[in-house]
Design an enzyme around this catalytic site. Sequence first.
Site: not given
Length: 405
Positions: A62, A64-65, A215
């Site tokens: 979903l 990116q960092v 999660d």
Amino acid sequence: QMMSVRPDVLPQEALDELKILQDSVQPFDSNVARAQIESELGRPLDEVFSFISEEPVAAASLAQVYKATLLEDGREVAVKVQRPAVLETVSKDLYVLRRAAEVYQGLIERFAPQQRTDYVGLLNEWAVGFYTELDFMNEARNQMTLRQMLLDEGLERVYVPEVFENLSSRRLLITEWIDGTKLSDCSPEEVKELVDIGQECFLVQLLQVGFFHSDPHPGNLMRMNNRAEPTLALLDFGLMASVDQKEMDTIVNCIIHLANKDYSQLVDDFISLGILPADCDRSKVEPLMDKALTPYVKGGGAKRYEAELKKQYGFDDEGVGMTGGFQAMTQDFLTVLNDIPFAIPPYFALLGRAVVTLEGVALGADPEYKMVMEAYPFVARKLLKEDRPEIQRALQELLYGGGAW
């Protein structure tokens, strides 16, 4: 992601491939990402950051960092930016899955009407969670809420990063940078040092505050560097679930009854949780619970569970059954399918996902890990500290039920 931490189920080659889904998905173009970050901030990057990494440090399905440094105070931050057009992609996938669930529900109602699981409802719950994950402001609120809850509970060796809410938006989330190592990159010995901490953290979320991370795969769990004692950091709070006080009390009872193999009382618990109907046939349910759940309580993951089941049904190591073994197993399966109208409540599916994932992490460090029995001391401490009537009844069962100690 969930199966990537189950060494008791899959071979190492499969685990290595599935681990890619944790945070090593193919990233999208960084120029597009930078433009989106600027759009969400409403100003150029150099007005907010003195540094931002050229390429992402992690990429998932979903978002990116990127690693960055705030211009204002020099603090290092994680900049999480949503993938372009992910909302449209998710919506198409969910539409197809919803249609498939409707067809499957129709088949179940026609050919196995005694089964009461609302598969469309389960899909809807998952879809709501998926859309919720796409709203990073909701994730920011979840993160701030759980951070305060765990601080209030005094969990000193668990850390939730600070959120920079004023810089975040629906498609951009900026949080404190964590200097640490993902559990997926830690040695089994390092993971083992954190198993008790992670277990305590999850039980506090599930049984104490009623708000839990759904999660917890190893890409979302980090061993923090430069700490005097091993410390666990939690990441990614897009998918959370809540349970009310009655559900928490019933889950406590479930752990006690499961550990004590008190399946008569466990049936009552499952009725209270909405898994079984009040009119279920106990004479059929309780023996099957014994066969299915007693091997699980012994721990050791899927391989140990399989061995225990083979022993129950008279199979040898090659899977060849003694006279009547295969017939008995088939009959039990048909009894579950035809005579026991169980249902899976939507929130229970999220709980199951979290439990399966955390158990897999623990089994990777300790192949003999027993999740139910390891939870028992936490439950005992909880019962001794609280004086509500529901808890006192559970305490009497713990003290006089027998079996676990």
